[in-house]
Design an enzyme around this catalytic site. Structure first.
Site, PDB file in Angstrom:
ATOM      1  N   HIS A  58       0.857  -1.194   0.000  1.00  0.00           N
ATOM      2  CA  HIS A  58       0.000   0.000   0.000  1.00  0.00           C
ATOM      3  C   HIS A  58       0.886   1.234   0.000  1.00  0.00           C
ATOM      4  O   HIS A  58       1.702   1.412   0.915  1.00  0.00           O
ATOM      5  CB  HIS A  58      -0.889   0.033   1.249  1.00  0.00           C
ATOM      6  N   LYS A 101      -7.937  -7.149  -7.379  1.00  0.00           N
ATOM      7  CA  LYS A 101      -7.995  -7.410  -5.934  1.00  0.00           C
ATOM      8  C   LYS A 101      -9.435  -7.518  -5.446  1.00  0.00           C
ATOM      9  O   LYS A 101     -10.244  -6.628  -5.685  1.00  0.00           O
ATOM     10  CB  LYS A 101      -7.287  -6.275  -5.188  1.00  0.00           C
ATOM     11  N   ASP A 122       2.426  -6.184   2.763  1.00  0.00           N
ATOM     12  CA  ASP A 122       1.199  -5.508   3.213  1.00  0.00           C
ATOM     13  C   ASP A 122       1.541  -4.265   4.023  1.00  0.00           C
ATOM     14  O   ASP A 122       0.783  -3.863   4.903  1.00  0.00           O
ATOM     15  CB  ASP A 122       0.298  -6.466   4.013  1.00  0.00           C
TER      16      ASP A 122
HETATM   17  C1  NCD Z   1      -4.640  -2.349   4.755  1.00  0.00           C
HETATM   18  C2  NCD Z   1      -4.707  -0.831   4.565  1.00  0.00           C
HETATM   19  O1  NCD Z   1      -4.491  -0.102   5.541  1.00  0.00           O
HETATM   20  O2  NCD Z   1      -4.921  -0.375   3.436  1.00  0.00           O
HETATM   21  N1  NCD Z   1      -4.714  -2.641   6.156  1.00  0.00           N
HETATM   22  C3  NCD Z   1      -4.296  -3.773   6.762  1.00  0.00           C
HETATM   23  O3  NCD Z   1      -4.526  -3.921   7.964  1.00  0.00           O
HETATM   24  N2  NCD Z   1      -3.654  -4.718   6.111  1.00  0.00           N
HETATM   25  C4  NCD Z   1      -5.727  -2.998   3.988  1.00  0.00           C
HETATM   26  C5  NCD Z   1      -5.552  -4.492   3.871  1.00  0.00           C
HETATM   27  O4  NCD Z   1      -4.663  -4.973   3.180  1.00  0.00           O
HETATM   28  O5  NCD Z   1      -6.327  -5.210   4.503  1.00  0.00           O
HETATM   29 ZN    ZN Z   2      -3.075  -5.032   2.155  1.00  0.00          ZN
END
Ligand code: NCD
Ligand code: ZN
Length: 346
Positions: free
Chosen positions: A14, A98, A246
């Site tokens: 992200h 996704k 992630d």
């Molecule tokens: C992610 C986010 O903040 O965009 N958060 C997370 O806890 N992993 C979204 C996701 O991948 O679930």
């Molecule tokens: Zn994620």
């Protein structure tokens, strides 16, 4: 001691947008050659045009000499059309779609309410070999938070794989022994990413001396038994398991809040933390497969040809890092990381 490995890639990242994007992207670009970029912006990236525009903004935000490649994804909704999937297949920059079950996690309000609504898009993806990346959790209120992943496998994923045997699927950020076994014993074209936090911590970390919002992510950390199974899978050399951090930055105030956001930021020390996991498991020689080979092979992309070097030389992570006008609290904040990124050979 030093280890040199083929430059790794991050198959789940992200990066956010605007000032936040500018604040975080360099951490990933220093370590990884490529990353699969998550589409959960606000509004979500549901079209190829939107994904292309976001890719340009990422390239603009990169440090000058960087050749980091963002690999874009589309956000699946109940209304994604087969025509949009065809456009994705024609794009050299869109690599996957996704699935966020509606309400499962950060910015998933536009997510899928029922997988049956997405069958026309999924059938087109199977036909054109575009991978489906799943946030593998059901969101029904009667299902316990810690069982969401297992119920997703039983109720959603297993039937889907039967119905569309050609569909390439990645279970993102797996957290349970159930998911590890399902992927390990599963069919061809099924992969899984694993995060540093789910390999390093169990759910006790959420409550260590008090409530720890910076250890909260989704899927939530699980019991030690599950962590042990994930380590076995990651270090097994099985080609279906690969690196996906992630890394999910949120401003500090959004996490230290009455209703704190899910997401852990790990990009500042990502490959270093995986090295710790593999070293502790006595499997450092398997790190390169997991971090640098398996993901590229799964996506049908060439492996990177340059290398990075890590040295066993502990360093202290800052307590906070800048994030636009805010700050964020990184994983291991004010604590040490054992491996240090030393060399880049491009
Ligand atoms: C992610 C986010 O903040 O965009 N958060 C997370 O806890 N992993 C979204 C996701 O991948 O679930
Ligand atoms: Zn994620």
């Amino acid at each position: 001691m030093e280890i040199t490995l083929t430059r790794p890639d991050d198959w789940h990242l992200h990066l956010r947008d605007g000032e936040q994007l500018k604040a975080v992207v360099a951490y990933s670009a220093a370590r990884f050659g490529r990353a699969i970029i998550m589409p959960n912006l606000q509004p979500p990236l549901t079209t190829v045009d939107a994904a292309h525009a976001y890719r340009e903004r990422i390239l603009q935000a990169l440090p000058a000499a960087s050749d980091f490649q963002p690999l874009m994804t589309l956000y699946l909704t109940d209304r994604t059309t087969p025509a949009e999937i065809e456009r994705a297949a024609q794009s050299e920059h869109v690599h996957a779609v996704k699935l966020y079950p509606a309400g499962a996690t950060t910015h998933s309000d536009s997510g899928v309410t029922d997988i049956r609504h997405t069958m026309p898009a999924l059938e087109k993806m199977a036909e054109l070999d575009i991978p489906l990346l799943t946030h593998g959790e059901v969101t029904r209120p009667d299902v316990d938070m810690f069982d969401r992943e297992k119920v997703f496998i039983d109720e959603v994923l297993a039937p889907l794989l039967q119905r569309l045997p050609e569909l390439r699927v990645v279970m993102e950020h797996i957290t349970t022994a159930d998911a590890a076994a399902f992927v390990r014993d599963g069919r061809h074209r099924l992969g899984a990413t694993m995060t540093p936090q789910h390999l390093l911590y169990n759910r006790n970390a959420l409550f260590q001396g008090g409530l720890r919002p910076h250890m909260f992510c989704l899927p939530v950390l699980k019991r030690e038994r599950h962590r042990a199974a994930l380590i076995d899978a990651a270090t097994s050399g099985h080609p279906s398991f690969f690196l996906g951090t992630d890394s999910a930055p949120h401003p500090r105030h959004a996490k230290e809040s009455d209703c704190g956001c899910a997401g852990i930021f790990s990009a500042h020390a990502a490959i270093e933390l995986y090295a710790e996991v593999f070293e502790q498991a006595g499997a450092l020689e398997r790190l390169e497969g997991f971090a640098s080979h398996h993901g590229a092979d799964f996506y049908g992309l060439p492996r990177n040809t340059d290398t990075i070097t890590l040295r066993a030389d502990p360093w202290q992570v800052p307590a906070t890092l800048p994030m636009g006008k805010d700050t964020l609290v990184p994983l291991r904040a004010a604590d040490t990381v054992r491996w240090r990124l030393v060399g880049e050979d491009r």
